[in-house]
Design a protein around this motif. Structure first.
Motif, short mmCIF file in Angstrom:
data_model
loop_
_atom_site.label_atom_id
_atom_site.label_comp_id
_atom_site.label_asym_id
_atom_site.label_seq_id
_atom_site.Cartn_x
_atom_site.Cartn_y
_atom_site.Cartn_z
N GLY A 67 0.81 -1.22 0.00
CA GLY A 67 0.00 0.00 0.00
C GLY A 67 0.85 1.26 0.00
N ARG A 68 1.93 1.24 0.78
CA ARG A 68 2.83 2.40 0.81
C ARG A 68 3.48 2.61 -0.56
N THR A 69 3.84 1.51 -1.21
CA THR A 69 4.42 1.60 -2.55
C THR A 69 3.43 2.22 -3.53
N GLU A 106 -4.74 -0.59 2.32
CA GLU A 106 -5.38 0.72 2.48
C GLU A 106 -4.67 1.54 3.55
N MET A 107 -4.32 0.91 4.67
CA MET A 107 -3.67 1.63 5.76
C MET A 107 -2.32 2.19 5.32
N GLY A 108 -1.53 1.35 4.62
CA GLY A 108 -0.25 1.81 4.13
C GLY A 108 -0.39 2.93 3.13
N PHE A 109 -1.38 2.83 2.26
CA PHE A 109 -1.62 3.86 1.25
C PHE A 109 -2.00 5.19 1.90
N ARG A 110 -2.96 5.14 2.81
CA ARG A 110 -3.44 6.38 3.45
C ARG A 110 -2.31 7.07 4.24
N SER A 111 -1.54 6.29 4.98
CA SER A 111 -0.52 6.91 5.83
C SER A 111 0.56 7.59 4.99
#
Length: 345
Positions: A174-176, A207-212
């Motif tokens: 998600g962060r990527t 989703e959590m990694g993306f949002r953060s």
């Protein structure tokens, strides 16, 4: 100079395979030509015999091979179907047989019942795409008390009896996706997340990694909501139509699950496929075509063949009292520019 003799692989005959596998030549012919009416256990024994003859590998002589069962969600898209095929083709040196069962997706009570039923069917270990639900956790812990280990694959499950998860670091995935979204999307504006359901921890983690990461590093983008399309093509199409009506200035969409075809259909119907950055998961023939025609910008991928191999390795290791800590499957980034040579595995 290298004086070692080159390795020469021989071609196994039908008669040789039949003798080693302990089946008739007609059965071998059906397996090699991918015909129906062959049990999964028999098919795997034939393929293991073929592999052993052609490579010189040894088939371990056990009184009874371990029986491994895999549960995957049905009608969950081509990547899940491919994963099922990968499990059937994992080579186990004769130590195990593998059967893959597809269960109705997003039905935790049904999955829990099917897990419990394994206790009376001689199953030694289970691999399953987990649903994050107390009923599933309870079934897994009951099986553990009976000596039947359960290994979550693709999507994780939190329980003290779970010792190994096989898949990617979904938070990192998600962060990527967020970093790529932020770098590609220069215009300021809203971005939306499309998810399957809260039952998949891999969706929640992505989703959590993306949002953060969007919140921390890309102030020009605002995540305006998470919309559930239940991993269905038709539902995802409706969800994107809703997003476009509510946010006509939308600049990006991140689909953490399946149903990419519905997302692309809605964007194309609205004439905005080339204006909105779309990032999704899992390289398949369909998502590859979307990358090539520009409908999708990035596919975040996980190697399904590797997941199947590592899951089987983990289950056999647990059964043979030699558990090993298996690392995460790498998060892969596929674009139109590097798609040549990329595999759906």
């Amino acid at each position: 100079m290298n004086d070692e003799e080159p390795i020469v692989f021989k071609r196994a005959s039908v008669a040789e395979i039949a003798k080693l596998a302990g089946v008739g030549t007609a059965t071998v012919d059906r397996v090699l030509n991918n015909r129906v009416n062959v049990r999964a256990e028999t098919r795997q024994r034939v393929m293991q015999a073929k592999h052993a003859i052609e490579t010189g590998a040894q088939i371990e002589d056990r009184a009874r091979p371990w029986r491994l069962r895999i549960f995957l969600p049905e009608e969950a898209g081509p990547s899940t179907e491919f994963l099922g095929n990968c499990f059937q083709n994992v080579y186990t040196d004769g130590r195990a047989t593998i059967d893959c069962i597809f269960s109705k997706k997003l039905e935790p009570s049904l999955l829990a019942r099917k897990l419990r039923a394994c206790a009376g069917q001689g199953i030694d270990a289970i691999g399953f795409q987990a649903l994050d639900d107390p009923r599933v956790v309870d079934a897994v812990e009951e099986l553990h008390s009976l000596g039947i280990p359960c290994v979550p694959i693709v999507s994780d499950l939190v329980s003290p009896v779970i010792g190994q998860f096989i898949g990617t670091d979904n938070m990192a995935a998600g962060r990527t996706a967020a970093r790529l979204m932020g770098l590609i999307t220069r215009r300021s504006g809203p971005v939306a997340v499309i998810s399957g359901m809260h039952l998949y921890r891999n969706h929640s983690d992505r989703e959590m990694g993306f949002r953060s990461t969007i919140r921390r590093d890309f102030a020009h983008l605002q995540v305006v909501g998470t919309y559930s399309g239940q991993d269905e093509m038709a539902e995802n199409c409706k969800v994107v139509q809703e997003i476009l009506r509510e946010f006509p200035d939308i600049v990006g969409i991140y689909n953490v699950g399946g149903g990419n075809e519905g997302v692309v259909t809605a964007l194309k119907d609205a004439g905005v496929a080339d204006k909105i950055t779309l990032i999704g998961h899992n390289l398949t023939p369909k998502t590859a075509s979307y990358l090539l025609d520009g409908s999708m910008d990035i596919v975040i991928h996980q190697n399904m063949q590797r997941i199947a191999e590592l899951a089987v390795q983990a289950m056999i290791g647990l059964l043979e009292n030699r558990p090993a800590r298996i690392g995460m499957v790498p998060v892969e980034v596929i674009t139109r520019e590097n798609i040549s040579g990329a595999t759906f595995g």
